[in-house]
Design a protein around this motif. Sequence first.
Motif, PDB file in Angstrom:
ATOM      1  N   LEU A 101       0.857  -1.182   0.000  1.00  0.00           N
ATOM      2  CA  LEU A 101       0.000   0.000   0.000  1.00  0.00           C
ATOM      3  C   LEU A 101       0.892   1.229   0.000  1.00  0.00           C
ATOM      4  CD1 LEU A 101      -2.368  -1.182   2.877  1.00  0.00           C
ATOM      5  CD2 LEU A 101      -2.890  -1.225   0.429  1.00  0.00           C
ATOM      6  N   THR A 102       0.382   2.316  -0.525  1.00  0.00           N
ATOM      7  CA  THR A 102       1.181   3.549  -0.494  1.00  0.00           C
ATOM      8  C   THR A 102       0.445   4.616   0.308  1.00  0.00           C
ATOM      9  OG1 THR A 102       0.215   4.273  -2.590  1.00  0.00           O
ATOM     10  CG2 THR A 102       2.327   3.113  -2.690  1.00  0.00           C
ATOM     11  N   THR A 103       1.238   5.415   0.996  1.00  0.00           N
ATOM     12  CA  THR A 103       0.650   6.477   1.813  1.00  0.00           C
ATOM     13  C   THR A 103       1.597   7.657   1.884  1.00  0.00           C
ATOM     14  OG1 THR A 103      -0.263   7.049   3.980  1.00  0.00           O
ATOM     15  CG2 THR A 103       1.572   5.495   3.981  1.00  0.00           C
ATOM     16  N   ARG A 104       1.007   8.817   2.043  1.00  0.00           N
ATOM     17  CA  ARG A 104       1.839  10.017   2.147  1.00  0.00           C
ATOM     18  C   ARG A 104       2.440  10.128   3.549  1.00  0.00           C
ATOM     19  NH1 ARG A 104      -0.683  15.778   1.723  1.00  0.00           N
ATOM     20  NH2 ARG A 104       1.227  17.008   1.883  1.00  0.00           N
ATOM     21  N   PHE A 105       1.628   9.876   4.555  1.00  0.00           N
ATOM     22  CA  PHE A 105       2.103   9.942   5.943  1.00  0.00           C
ATOM     23  C   PHE A 105       1.885   8.584   6.603  1.00  0.00           C
ATOM     24  CE2 PHE A 105       0.471  14.251   4.969  1.00  0.00           C
ATOM     25  CZ  PHE A 105       1.683  14.921   4.994  1.00  0.00           C
ATOM     26  N   LEU A 106       2.830   8.224   7.465  1.00  0.00           N
ATOM     27  CA  LEU A 106       2.751   6.923   8.139  1.00  0.00           C
ATOM     28  C   LEU A 106       2.907   7.123   9.638  1.00  0.00           C
ATOM     29  CD1 LEU A 106       2.770   3.772   7.983  1.00  0.00           C
ATOM     30  CD2 LEU A 106       5.262   3.925   7.745  1.00  0.00           C
ATOM     31  N   MET A 107       2.023   6.470  10.386  1.00  0.00           N
ATOM     32  CA  MET A 107       2.107   6.555  11.849  1.00  0.00           C
ATOM     33  C   MET A 107       2.119   5.131  12.394  1.00  0.00           C
ATOM     34  SD  MET A 107       0.904   8.897  14.528  1.00  0.00           S
ATOM     35  CE  MET A 107       1.337   8.537  16.201  1.00  0.00           C
ATOM     36  N   CYS A 108       3.128   4.806  13.185  1.00  0.00           N
ATOM     37  CA  CYS A 108       3.189   3.477  13.805  1.00  0.00           C
ATOM     38  C   CYS A 108       2.662   3.623  15.228  1.00  0.00           C
ATOM     39  CB  CYS A 108       4.638   2.996  13.790  1.00  0.00           C
ATOM     40  SG  CYS A 108       4.786   1.274  14.191  1.00  0.00           S
ATOM     41  N   ALA A 109       1.486   3.043  15.503  1.00  0.00           N
ATOM     42  CA  ALA A 109       0.846   3.193  16.821  1.00  0.00           C
ATOM     43  C   ALA A 109       0.638   1.808  17.420  1.00  0.00           C
ATOM     44  CB  ALA A 109      -0.482   3.946  16.688  1.00  0.00           C
ATOM     45  N   THR A 110       1.736   1.108  17.585  1.00  0.00           N
ATOM     46  CA  THR A 110       1.647  -0.299  17.984  1.00  0.00           C
ATOM     47  C   THR A 110       1.838  -0.509  19.485  1.00  0.00           C
ATOM     48  OG1 THR A 110       3.930  -0.409  17.219  1.00  0.00           O
ATOM     49  CG2 THR A 110       2.280  -1.345  15.788  1.00  0.00           C
ATOM     50  N   GLY A 111       2.050   0.560  20.235  1.00  0.00           N
ATOM     51  CA  GLY A 111       2.156   0.418  21.690  1.00  0.00           C
ATOM     52  C   GLY A 111       3.466  -0.241  22.109  1.00  0.00           C
TER      53      GLY A 111
END
Length: 505
Positions: free
Chosen positions: A136-146
């Motif tokens: 998948l492609t995305t402009r912004f990426l946030m890793c919220a995995t705790g």
Amino acid sequence: MFHGVALSTMTAPQHDVIIVGAGFGGIGSAIQFTRLGFENILILDREDDLGGTWHVNRYPGLAVDVPSPTFSFWFEPNPNWSKLYAPGSELKQYALDVADKYDIRRFMRFNTTVEGATWDEDASMWQVTLADGETLTTRFLMCATGFLSQPAAPDIPGLEDFEGHIVHTARWDDEYDFTGKRAAMIGTGSTAVQVIPELAPVIGDLTVYQRTPMWVMPKLDLPIPAAMREVFRRVPATQRAVRWVTDVTQEILMLIAMWKYRRFRALNDSAKKLAALFRFAQVRDRGIRQALTPSYDYGCKRPTVSNDYYRAFGRDNVHLETAGIDHIERDGIVTRDGRKTPVDVLLLATGYDVWEKNLPAIEVIGREGRNLGKWWRDTAFQAYEGVSMPYFPNFLNSAGPYSWVGLSWFTTVECQMRHISRLFGEVSRRGARTFEVTESANSRFYDEMTTRIADSVFALGNCASSRSYWFNSKGETPLFRPTSVREAVTAQDTFALSDYTFTDG
Ligand code: NAP
């Protein structure tokens, strides 16, 4: 619609934002992104529903060990908590309610494991790889995995030979009937402290294998009667007042007892004395009491609260074993002194892999091929304001070095929401294509955090025997932000925008 770069001039990514993780971190971030006008958001989670920890964990006795008014979003107080320390099921319900109220569920895709992400310099977007091979492609990426998402099995010889039933507390087996069974519990952390008193009355025999004792404090386990809940509902200010008290208490425990240890060691010592009194009141057997007494300072390792953990060791069917496990056989556990205890079921309350598999939780390759996990290990665990790293444009990591603010995960998440608000406000204002934290800002923040840690119980206390997962293998403690909550909040609202570079759209 988010007013950023005109994507028509370049290859458009499929998504504006991808968030990895649908726990409270992912939910809070998504709420913030929608407030900023983003609509093309995708939240990926390997589980089959939202809630993160509070969806996955369902062991008996599961409850928060931070008072519930504090353990919730400030902007979304919950008048439905039935107790000051709410049971886990109410946290899961809270996650569902918040996601519904803010209409976040529509962004979520479950049963989807993310393997890694690579920055595509030419296209200025992230390529996110899933376990099934899809990209998948995305402009912004946030890793919220705790921090606590990778359950750890103990490295004990023979574990794989055990022929009875094995249950990790993070993967509780609802079908298994514990009644009358002979069980071994490996681990005595916060989870075991909650499970043991629940299992003790139904299980046949329970041997608890303790390697390191915990600091356990009395729990003000007050029910919140329906009438009071109604008052909270009708007059929210009343619940705010309760939260003020629980917030201040938590802040004193963290800020003064842990971060300001150099000046307030006496407070820390008082906590130890209170815990000793509590043990004395609850455990009659002197030998057991001594075995349950930590030899390290309060705050080196996560302390917990319980009114019935110590009492469980007064039962005839609960045994504390401290001889150390030598190995596991197909039908039991053998301790270092050669004694064997036959066991039907092995309960692993052995916690989480916080360091190797979780920092970061996915493989992240940034600009010029920089591998985030390798870079952290080659240099030091570091992240500006706990969220962003140089060479990783358009990327934020929520459970990163120095990100954990106070003891409530919600405080951390809300700080990050503020960071997102300020940072993406600027991205929008400039119509920027990318943002990236500068190396100098990152270094400055790292220096400030490590300097402050020098005043903490981690640096000055006696932590040698604590085996605390808050320490990494180099003896560093880069999970927490060693500041007050107020300082952390102010920093997110006021950090210099020149700490980031922006490229034009
Ligand atoms: P934990 O605190 O990491 O405890 C793991 C336990 O397993 C420790 O007692 C550890 O002993 C033992 N252990 C691990 N490997 C072992 C081995 N090879 N042999 C013998 N013993 C071994 O994990 P946890 O209890 O699941 O708690 C993790 C975190 O979850 C807590 O710190 C807390 O942040 C969170 N939590 C929160 C709540 C809540 O109410 N909010 C409830 C439960 C958990 P050593 O100490 O000697 O390593």
